[in-house]
Design a protein around this motif. Sequence first.
Motif, PDB file in Angstrom:
ATOM      1  N   SER A  50     110.477  59.966  85.548  1.00  0.00           N
ATOM      2  CA  SER A  50     111.652  59.880  84.805  1.00  0.00           C
ATOM      3  C   SER A  50     112.593  58.727  85.313  1.00  0.00           C
ATOM      4  O   SER A  50     112.241  58.072  86.181  1.00  0.00           O
ATOM      5  CB  SER A  50     112.501  61.187  85.172  1.00  0.00           C
ATOM      6  N   ILE A  51     113.474  58.492  84.274  1.00  0.00           N
ATOM      7  CA  ILE A  51     114.391  57.150  84.406  1.00  0.00           C
ATOM      8  C   ILE A  51     115.793  57.541  84.056  1.00  0.00           C
ATOM      9  O   ILE A  51     116.240  58.202  82.782  1.00  0.00           O
ATOM     10  CB  ILE A  51     113.972  56.046  83.675  1.00  0.00           C
ATOM     11  N   THR A  52     117.082  57.436  84.927  1.00  0.00           N
ATOM     12  CA  THR A  52     118.159  57.596  84.519  1.00  0.00           C
ATOM     13  C   THR A  52     118.925  56.592  83.769  1.00  0.00           C
ATOM     14  O   THR A  52     118.158  55.489  83.676  1.00  0.00           O
ATOM     15  CB  THR A  52     118.959  58.160  85.976  1.00  0.00           C
ATOM     16  N   SER A  53     119.929  56.639  83.219  1.00  0.00           N
ATOM     17  CA  SER A  53     120.647  55.686  82.472  1.00  0.00           C
ATOM     18  C   SER A  53     121.112  54.374  83.308  1.00  0.00           C
ATOM     19  O   SER A  53     121.163  53.382  82.811  1.00  0.00           O
ATOM     20  CB  SER A  53     121.957  56.194  81.902  1.00  0.00           C
ATOM     21  N   ASP A  54     120.922  54.472  84.541  1.00  0.00           N
ATOM     22  CA  ASP A  54     121.416  53.356  85.489  1.00  0.00           C
ATOM     23  C   ASP A  54     120.044  52.991  85.996  1.00  0.00           C
ATOM     24  O   ASP A  54     120.116  52.195  87.230  1.00  0.00           O
ATOM     25  CB  ASP A  54     122.307  53.729  86.514  1.00  0.00           C
ATOM     26  N   MET A  55     118.835  53.361  85.464  1.00  0.00           N
ATOM     27  CA  MET A  55     117.616  52.782  85.966  1.00  0.00           C
ATOM     28  C   MET A  55     116.923  53.403  87.238  1.00  0.00           C
ATOM     29  O   MET A  55     116.040  52.777  87.756  1.00  0.00           O
ATOM     30  CB  MET A  55     117.770  51.248  85.683  1.00  0.00           C
ATOM     31  N   SER A  56     117.426  54.507  87.592  1.00  0.00           N
ATOM     32  CA  SER A  56     116.718  55.173  88.923  1.00  0.00           C
ATOM     33  C   SER A  56     115.661  55.812  88.368  1.00  0.00           C
ATOM     34  O   SER A  56     115.612  56.387  87.425  1.00  0.00           O
ATOM     35  CB  SER A  56     118.095  55.937  89.610  1.00  0.00           C
ATOM     36  N   THR A  57     114.404  55.644  88.769  1.00  0.00           N
ATOM     37  CA  THR A  57     113.228  56.276  88.469  1.00  0.00           C
ATOM     38  C   THR A  57     112.724  57.253  89.526  1.00  0.00           C
ATOM     39  O   THR A  57     112.996  57.090  90.777  1.00  0.00           O
ATOM     40  CB  THR A  57     112.172  55.106  88.440  1.00  0.00           C
ATOM     41  N   ASN A  58     111.749  58.076  89.067  1.00  0.00           N
ATOM     42  CA  ASN A  58     111.111  59.159  89.970  1.00  0.00           C
ATOM     43  C   ASN A  58     109.816  59.426  89.529  1.00  0.00           C
ATOM     44  O   ASN A  58     109.472  59.201  88.112  1.00  0.00           O
ATOM     45  CB  ASN A  58     111.733  60.490  89.863  1.00  0.00           C
ATOM     46  N   TYR A  59     108.682  59.379  90.364  1.00  0.00           N
ATOM     47  CA  TYR A  59     107.467  59.343  89.734  1.00  0.00           C
ATOM     48  C   TYR A  59     106.678  60.853  90.587  1.00  0.00           C
ATOM     49  O   TYR A  59     106.889  61.195  91.872  1.00  0.00           O
ATOM     50  CB  TYR A  59     106.471  58.319  90.190  1.00  0.00           C
ATOM     51  N   ALA A  60     105.593  61.292  89.733  1.00  0.00           N
ATOM     52  CA  ALA A  60     104.902  62.281  90.176  1.00  0.00           C
ATOM     53  C   ALA A  60     103.960  61.677  91.154  1.00  0.00           C
ATOM     54  O   ALA A  60     103.472  60.470  90.964  1.00  0.00           O
ATOM     55  CB  ALA A  60     104.093  63.081  89.098  1.00  0.00           C
ATOM     56  N   ASP A  61     103.630  62.311  92.242  1.00  0.00           N
ATOM     57  CA  ASP A  61     102.446  61.754  93.181  1.00  0.00           C
ATOM     58  C   ASP A  61     101.432  61.182  92.707  1.00  0.00           C
ATOM     59  O   ASP A  61     100.640  60.202  93.082  1.00  0.00           O
ATOM     60  CB  ASP A  61     102.407  62.789  94.314  1.00  0.00           C
ATOM     61  N   SER A  62     100.936  62.088  91.727  1.00  0.00           N
ATOM     62  CA  SER A  62      99.600  61.622  91.132  1.00  0.00           C
ATOM     63  C   SER A  62      99.647  60.341  90.377  1.00  0.00           C
ATOM     64  O   SER A  62      98.513  59.691  90.228  1.00  0.00           O
ATOM     65  CB  SER A  62      99.200  62.836  90.147  1.00  0.00           C
TER      66      SER A  62
END
Length: 121
Positions: A50-62
Amino acid sequence: QVQLVESGGGLVQAGGSLRLSCVASGRIFSINRMAWYRQGPGKERELVASITSDMSTNYADSVKGRSTISRDNAKKMVYLQMNSLRTEDTAVFYCNANVRTSAFLPPRDFWGQGTQVTVSS
């Protein structure tokens, strides 16, 4: 009201790469979080990145370290670059966006129809 259209899926050999794209259109006031989910055969839908409007990202461990999510706010697009693909990455990939259709309404989640990614051994 809001349409999300994915592209870029296909058949790739293990170890290969793919870049998925998703464009949002329709009645859009603003887009908050954008994300990619996937649903493999016999599995539940799961968050990939996922990515927020201010470009903060999050990833699944896989997929961490193998994938990069990015977005172009002006074009209302989100991308997922996937490298070192594995057979277990085979899934239908869905684009998701949290969208405000009006300044006076709360944001809602919208989904694309999905694009198939198949990784062969």
